[in-house]
Scaffold this motif. Structure first.
Motif, short mmCIF file in Angstrom:
data_model
loop_
_atom_site.label_atom_id
_atom_site.label_comp_id
_atom_site.label_asym_id
_atom_site.label_seq_id
_atom_site.Cartn_x
_atom_site.Cartn_y
_atom_site.Cartn_z
N SER A 139 -8.67 1.10 -7.62
CA SER A 139 -9.58 2.22 -7.35
C SER A 139 -10.38 2.52 -8.60
O SER A 139 -9.83 2.65 -9.70
CB SER A 139 -8.80 3.45 -6.89
N GLN A 156 -3.22 4.97 -8.44
CA GLN A 156 -2.64 5.94 -7.52
C GLN A 156 -1.12 5.78 -7.46
O GLN A 156 -0.39 6.76 -7.33
CB GLN A 156 -3.28 5.81 -6.14
N THR A 200 -13.36 4.97 -10.19
CA THR A 200 -14.27 6.10 -10.17
C THR A 200 -15.30 5.91 -11.27
O THR A 200 -14.94 5.43 -12.36
CB THR A 200 -13.49 7.41 -10.38
N HIS A 243 0.86 -1.19 0.00
CA HIS A 243 0.00 0.00 0.00
C HIS A 243 0.89 1.24 0.00
O HIS A 243 0.93 2.01 0.96
CB HIS A 243 -0.96 -0.02 1.20
N TRP A 244 1.72 1.35 -1.07
CA TRP A 244 2.39 2.59 -1.46
C TRP A 244 3.72 2.93 -0.79
O TRP A 244 4.37 3.90 -1.19
CB TRP A 244 1.47 3.82 -1.30
N THR A 252 -16.17 7.86 -5.27
CA THR A 252 -16.87 9.01 -5.84
C THR A 252 -17.12 8.84 -7.33
O THR A 252 -16.72 7.82 -7.92
CB THR A 252 -16.05 10.29 -5.56
N GLU A 288 -12.41 -0.86 -0.21
CA GLU A 288 -12.40 0.47 0.42
C GLU A 288 -13.61 1.26 -0.04
O GLU A 288 -13.96 1.23 -1.22
CB GLU A 288 -11.16 1.30 0.05
N ASN A 322 -2.36 -2.37 -3.69
CA ASN A 322 -3.47 -1.44 -3.53
C ASN A 322 -3.39 -0.31 -4.54
O ASN A 322 -2.45 0.47 -4.54
CB ASN A 322 -3.45 -0.83 -2.12
N TRP A 377 -1.93 11.04 3.50
CA TRP A 377 -0.96 11.34 2.45
C TRP A 377 -0.67 12.84 2.36
O TRP A 377 -0.41 13.46 3.38
CB TRP A 377 -1.43 10.73 1.12
C1 PNW Z 1 -7.51 5.63 -1.19
N1 PNW Z 1 -10.47 8.20 -6.30
O1 PNW Z 1 -7.09 6.43 -2.25
C2 PNW Z 1 -6.30 5.04 -0.51
O2 PNW Z 1 -6.22 3.64 -0.70
C3 PNW Z 1 -6.16 5.35 0.94
O3 PNW Z 1 -4.83 5.13 1.37
C4 PNW Z 1 -6.62 6.76 1.20
O4 PNW Z 1 -6.37 7.17 2.52
C5 PNW Z 1 -8.09 6.82 0.89
O5 PNW Z 1 -8.38 6.38 -0.42
C6 PNW Z 1 -8.67 8.20 1.06
O6 PNW Z 1 -8.08 9.09 0.17
C7 PNW Z 1 -8.00 6.87 -3.21
O7 PNW Z 1 -10.40 7.67 -7.39
C8 PNW Z 1 -8.07 6.22 -4.41
O8 PNW Z 1 -11.27 9.14 -6.13
C9 PNW Z 1 -8.88 6.65 -5.42
C10 PNW Z 1 -9.66 7.75 -5.26
C11 PNW Z 1 -9.62 8.41 -4.05
C12 PNW Z 1 -8.79 7.99 -3.04
#
Ligand code: PNW
Length: 490
Positions: free
Chosen positions: A234, A177, A236, A129-130, A319, A387, A173, A436
């Motif tokens: 992730s 990102q 959207t 995770h980054w 979102t 998540e 993860n 972050w």
């Molecule tokens: C995640 N988007 O990041 C991360 O996995 C976490 O570490 C972080 O704390 C959490 O979201 C809140 O920001 C994101 O596409 C990945 O909008 C994608 C998006 C947003 C946040």
């Protein structure tokens, strides 16, 4: 249309699993304790001037390195089926490579895993995770093809040490990102800012690293350890800003670039990058005078190797956004760039509820559409929501977070009702943590952490009581209210 959808109480299927998530750098602290090596985030947060909004770091964070038993107690209070956490690569391998394995790092995660199991909570372990080892970043990090071997060597140490007790694994993860934000842009470490090229090289390496670790597990550990291993992407939802054919195509392209570029090679029937992504980048690259596409090619054997390399689709989603085609795009973005390659303008709808994070708006129907598209594109894969969550500025009475969770879980039930194969849901986050580049200015926790107190006191928010009741009853009762004293006094 279903009738029970309209009623205020709705039920989750038997066996549906609930959890909450954190990540090592965001909660652990103990950044240089007990032999831990430096990661790219340790280096980033100590740069001068600081790239972090409030100048803060994860040096101490929520101090979970010392307070993990309280975290497990919280998971128990909530009644979680599983707790998703990540392992700090440099706590295990201080230099990133396996010449030195840090026993105290292994001991920390053994303690956490055993404490979870004692409390009947399944450990759900994210391998990466980054927080890449800084020593490996010096060698190029995720744009050096050798990263796939470094990652396999690291994962093997985790399977060997924890695989007897951990049966839920995420390899990586959020590739986007890592790749776009870290190599195409400057919003995540290592701030490489090489858009149009860096994120695509990274994408190929991340996919191969993931697939190698999947095959390692499959070939050498699965039979004995009997777990599941997947990737968290992730996603959207991009909705067309108008119903013109152009905007519909544009929004689709935005989705393919946002998550299809990672999901397609693994989950689609044919594998490889999405056709829209290959076509756009090849076309623009030629126009820009490159002798070949800036998107690396996946060979036939690589396509076969990556395809199917996940037991489930881990969906991280927060979102939605709007997308439209616009002739003036050429003047809006530099070329080459990821944004120019997508070929759309991306905006927000100001009427959608806004979170504390600039990028975060509440759009539950976008979540529904996302799940339906994943079902249609990838033959209804097994999905884990790994998540989902909402940010505030702080405070225990978080009615907007309560509304967000209820509306997103309602959308999830709608998708289940349409046959989507979703088996679990994970709230981000168990507790407030280091967000972050936003430092501690955006809070995602079901539990508040008092970062000003030396013992980093955790207290449940209203949303914690709501989530707990959802898990206990396996129902979404929109009329349930915790006693206010509970929110204030616990
Ligand atoms: C995640 N988007 O990041 C991360 O996995 C976490 O570490 C972080 O704390 C959490 O979201 C809140 O920001 C994101 O596409 C990945 O909008 C994608 C998006 C947003 C946040």
């Amino acid at each position: 249309e279903c009738i029970w959808c309209k009623s205020s109480i709705r039920r989750f299927p038997d066996g549906f699993q609930f959890g909450a998530s954190t990540a090592a750098y965001q909660v652990e602290g103990g950044w240089s304790e007990d032999g831990k090596g430096l990661s790219i985030w340790d280096v980033a947060t100590h740069m001068q001037p600081s790239p972090i909004k409030d100048g803060s770091s994860g040096d101490i964070a929520a101090n979970s390195y010392h307070l993990y038993k309280r975290d497990v107690e919280i998971a128990k209070e909530l009644g979680l089926d599983f707790y998703r956490f990540s392992v700090s690569w440099t706590r295990i391998l201080p230099n990133g490579l396996t010449n030195k394995i840090n026993k105290l790092g292994i001991a920390y995660y053994n303690g956490l895993i055993d404490e979870l199991l004692r409390n009947n909570i399944k450990p759900f372990l994210t391998i990466y995770h980054w927080d890449l080892p800084y020593e490996l970043q010096k060698l190029g990090g995720w744009v050096n093809p050798l990263v796939t071997e470094w990652f396999v060597d690291y994962a093997k140490v985790l399977f060997d040490n924890f695989g007897d007790r951990v049966q839920l694994w995420v390899t990586i993860n959020e590739p986007k990102q890592i790749c776009y934000e870290g190599y195409g842009d400057v919003s995540k470490a290592p701030f490489i800012n090489a858009t149009g090229i860096g994120e695509y090289i990274c994408a190929k390496n991340v996919l191969l690293a993931h697939a190698k670790v999947y095959h390692l597990y499959n070939d050498h550990y699965r039979q004995l350890q009997n777990g599941s291993i997947g990737i968290s992407i992730s996603c959207t939802w991009f909705d067309p800003a108008s119903d013109t054919f152009d905007d519909q195509q544009g929004a689709r392209d935005a989705r393919r670039f946002d998550w299809g570029i990672y999901a397609h090679p693994i989950f689609s029937k044919d594998g490889d990058f999405p056709i829209e992504v290959k076509r756009n980048i090849a076309y623009k690259s030629a126009e820009q005078g490159y002798s070949k596409s800036r998107l690396p090619v996946l060979s036939n054997s690589e396509i076969t190797f990556i395809r199917g390399s996940s037991d489930f689709f881990g969906v991280n989603t927060y979102t939605s956004k709007l997308a439209y085609r616009d002739a003036s795009l050429d003047e809006m973005y530099p070329a080459p760039s990821y944004s120019d390659d997508i070929g759309v303008v991306i905006t927000k709808d100001p009427s959608w509820p806004q979170g504390q994070s600039n990028w975060l708006q509440e759009v539950p129907w976008g979540f529904y559409k996302l799940l339906m598209e994943i079902k249609d594109l990838y033959e209804n894969p097994l999905v884990f929501i790994t998540e989902n969550g909402w940010s505030t500025a702080g405070g225990l009475l978080d009615d907007d977070r309560v509304r967000y969770y209820r509306n997103y879980l309602t959308a999830l039930l709608d998708a289940l009702n349409q046959g989507c194969n979703v088996k679990g849901y994970t709230a981000w986050s168990l507790i407030d943590n280091f967000e972050w580049k936003q430092g501690y200015t955006e809070k995602f926790g079901l539990y508040q952490v008092d970062f000003t107190s030396p013992d980093l006191t955790r207290r449940p928010r209203k949303s914690a009581y709501i989530y707990k009741e959802i898990i206990r009853s396996k129902q979404l009762d929109l009329n349930f209210e915790p006693a206010l004293e509970e929110v204030y006094e616990s």
